[in-house]
Design an enzyme around this catalytic site. Sequence first.
Site, mmCIF file in Angstrom:
data_model
loop_
_atom_site.group_PDB
_atom_site.id
_atom_site.type_symbol
_atom_site.label_atom_id
_atom_site.label_comp_id
_atom_site.label_asym_id
_atom_site.label_seq_id
_atom_site.Cartn_x
_atom_site.Cartn_y
_atom_site.Cartn_z
ATOM 1 N N ASP A 34 1.940 -5.560 8.740
ATOM 2 C CA ASP A 34 0.810 -4.678 8.479
ATOM 3 C C ASP A 34 -0.440 -5.549 8.336
ATOM 4 O O ASP A 34 -0.535 -6.370 7.415
ATOM 5 C CB ASP A 34 1.042 -3.847 7.208
ATOM 6 C CG ASP A 34 -0.048 -2.801 7.033
ATOM 7 O OD1 ASP A 34 -1.213 -3.107 7.337
ATOM 8 O OD2 ASP A 34 0.271 -1.681 6.577
ATOM 9 N N ARG A 46 -11.838 -4.606 -6.880
ATOM 10 C CA ARG A 46 -11.692 -5.293 -5.592
ATOM 11 C C ARG A 46 -13.065 -5.496 -4.955
ATOM 12 O O ARG A 46 -13.865 -4.566 -4.873
ATOM 13 C CB ARG A 46 -10.845 -4.465 -4.624
ATOM 14 C CG ARG A 46 -9.440 -4.183 -5.069
ATOM 15 C CD ARG A 46 -8.628 -3.647 -3.905
ATOM 16 N NE ARG A 46 -9.318 -2.565 -3.204
ATOM 17 C CZ ARG A 46 -8.911 -2.034 -2.075
ATOM 18 N NH1 ARG A 46 -7.819 -2.496 -1.473
ATOM 19 N NH2 ARG A 46 -9.570 -1.035 -1.501
ATOM 20 N N PHE A 84 0.866 -1.174 0.000
ATOM 21 C CA PHE A 84 0.000 0.000 0.000
ATOM 22 C C PHE A 84 0.907 1.229 0.000
ATOM 23 O O PHE A 84 1.827 1.325 0.814
ATOM 24 C CB PHE A 84 -0.862 -0.030 1.263
ATOM 25 C CG PHE A 84 -2.003 0.933 1.256
ATOM 26 C CD1 PHE A 84 -3.250 0.551 0.798
ATOM 27 C CD2 PHE A 84 -1.835 2.228 1.705
ATOM 28 C CE1 PHE A 84 -4.314 1.450 0.796
ATOM 29 C CE2 PHE A 84 -2.898 3.131 1.708
ATOM 30 C CZ PHE A 84 -4.133 2.741 1.251
ATOM 31 N N TYR A 96 -10.875 0.687 10.615
ATOM 32 C CA TYR A 96 -12.074 1.100 9.858
ATOM 33 C C TYR A 96 -12.381 0.186 8.680
ATOM 34 O O TYR A 96 -13.333 0.406 7.966
ATOM 35 C CB TYR A 96 -11.959 2.557 9.397
ATOM 36 C CG TYR A 96 -10.717 2.936 8.618
ATOM 37 C CD1 TYR A 96 -10.574 2.580 7.274
ATOM 38 C CD2 TYR A 96 -9.698 3.670 9.205
ATOM 39 C CE1 TYR A 96 -9.449 2.941 6.557
ATOM 40 C CE2 TYR A 96 -8.571 4.037 8.498
ATOM 41 C CZ TYR A 96 -8.449 3.679 7.175
ATOM 42 O OH TYR A 96 -7.331 4.037 6.471
ATOM 43 N N LYS A 97 -11.564 -0.844 8.460
ATOM 44 C CA LYS A 97 -11.856 -1.785 7.383
ATOM 45 C C LYS A 97 -12.696 -2.930 7.965
ATOM 46 O O LYS A 97 -13.836 -2.716 8.340
ATOM 47 C CB LYS A 97 -10.553 -2.239 6.732
ATOM 48 C CG LYS A 97 -9.908 -1.063 5.960
ATOM 49 C CD LYS A 97 -8.517 -1.330 5.459
ATOM 50 C CE LYS A 97 -7.992 -0.065 4.754
ATOM 51 N NZ LYS A 97 -6.531 -0.053 4.640
HETATM 52 C C1 LIG Z 1 -5.858 1.124 4.548
HETATM 53 C C2 LIG Z 1 -4.393 1.006 4.670
HETATM 54 C C3 LIG Z 1 -3.633 2.052 5.209
HETATM 55 C C4 LIG Z 1 -4.300 3.334 5.625
HETATM 56 O O1 LIG Z 1 -3.444 4.218 6.247
HETATM 57 P P1 LIG Z 1 -4.032 5.465 7.020
HETATM 58 O O2 LIG Z 1 -2.874 6.109 7.622
HETATM 59 O O3 LIG Z 1 -5.039 4.953 8.006
HETATM 60 O O4 LIG Z 1 -4.712 6.348 6.015
HETATM 61 C C5 LIG Z 1 -2.270 1.848 5.326
HETATM 62 N N1 LIG Z 1 -1.680 0.692 4.940
HETATM 63 C C6 LIG Z 1 -2.391 -0.317 4.398
HETATM 64 C C7 LIG Z 1 -1.721 -1.582 4.001
HETATM 65 C C8 LIG Z 1 -3.763 -0.180 4.248
HETATM 66 O O5 LIG Z 1 -4.479 -1.161 3.716
#
Ligand SMILES: *Cc1c(COP(=O)(O)O)cnc(C)c1O
Length: 420
Positions: free
Chosen positions: A205, A379, A133, A230-231
């Site tokens: 992560d 997705r 990400f 939040y996911k």
């Molecule tokens: C959703 C997600 C994030 C989100 O980061 P924020 O700092 O909360 O905006 C980061 N890393 C991964 C792998 C994600 O899926």
Amino acid sequence: MTPVITNAVGVALDIARRDESDPLARLKQRFHLPAGMVYLAGNSLGPTPVAAFADMEAAMRREWAEGLVRSWNDAGWFTLAESLGDRVGALAGAAAGQTMVCDSVSVNVYKALQAGRSLRPKRTTIVAEGGSFPTDLYVAEGVVAGAPGMELLLEGVDGARIEDLVDERTAVVLVNHVDYRTGELRDMAAMTRFIHDKGALVVWDLCHSIGVVPVELDRAGADLAVGCTYKYLNCGPGAPAFIYAAARHQATLRQPLSGWWGHATPFAFERGYRPDNGARRLLCGTQPILSMRTLDAGLAAIEDVDMHTLRAKSIAITDLFMTLVEDACRTHGATIVTPRDPARRGSQVSIAFEHGYPVVQALMARGVVGDFRAPDMMRFGFSPAYLSYADVHRAASAFNAVLEGGDWRDARFTARRAVT
Ligand SMILES: *Cc1c(COP(=O)(O)O)cnc(C)c1O
């Protein structure tokens, strides 16, 4: 696994039977789901837990409006980071006292990478996945930019696999448990063992595994971890993230955001930073309490269920969806990217298709909400907590109809909006 029956009547009967015998069916009523919608974007933003409405009302009226400053003690605001952290930790296989709910994933990646470096001060590389990400990599770039002599090595760029990049120079390896694009799942225990054999530390992560895949941080011997609430934890837009540090590292790691909430005695107002001896040293400053107050409802909606039961249904519904759409995909040149092997996938199905963006828009018009990641990835996130087999069947039928009918070609579906 139950074989999927392919004639229309057989499928409908099979779907009804599966919903009737689904031990998780009762969880759906814990969520507010907009009428007529099949929601497959819970890997981006989970739906509202019904209990959160009353919790927000109480947080506003009773705790803030009436309690005011007394609520830091009386409503437990000051210890929310650790009380909620222990509950998130329990879902991630972490014993109490190692997980804090705080800040964003991005900020926690920064703290975790720097904490890892502080435990391996002589080592000079950070290893991550080139397909990670982006924010994880942007933050890693920032860490390296501020540390002369440090280098960031990426899987898929500097070497084919993470295993090719980890050596005696490696301080920290940042790895996603589930890949946000492909939905591919890593073997946490094996990867952690490999990294430790090289004397390096791992930051996991968990953004796309927490809440749908059993996670065993302690058992795997993980060093540090970060993740999202939040996911699949359904705790609300921008709800604080979490960070885990194994107990054995807590007294020695340093994280650079040395704010007063991480101090050993924040209310002594001492001169000079002196970190807390435990996981509170992962904190920085005052947390967004109202956003944290929606976590209780999100966690309570799944924490009375065995994670392996959630996982079994997650595997079943992702398999069902892939089985129902694979013919249409083959016919129209779309590719299911997510591994069919359940041991190698999280809880999403990703389909690469040149016209993925308008297909996702056309699906939305039919009440099926997924999302799109450039350049060509559709997705679909499958939460076992609130999706029925009938929902999955409906989503697959809509997907097939959009590909067969070509309604994605309509001009109203091709115009790109800001958030995809
Ligand atoms: C959703 C997600 C994030 C989100 O980061 P924020 O700092 O909360 O905006 C980061 N890393 C991964 C792998 C994600 O899926």
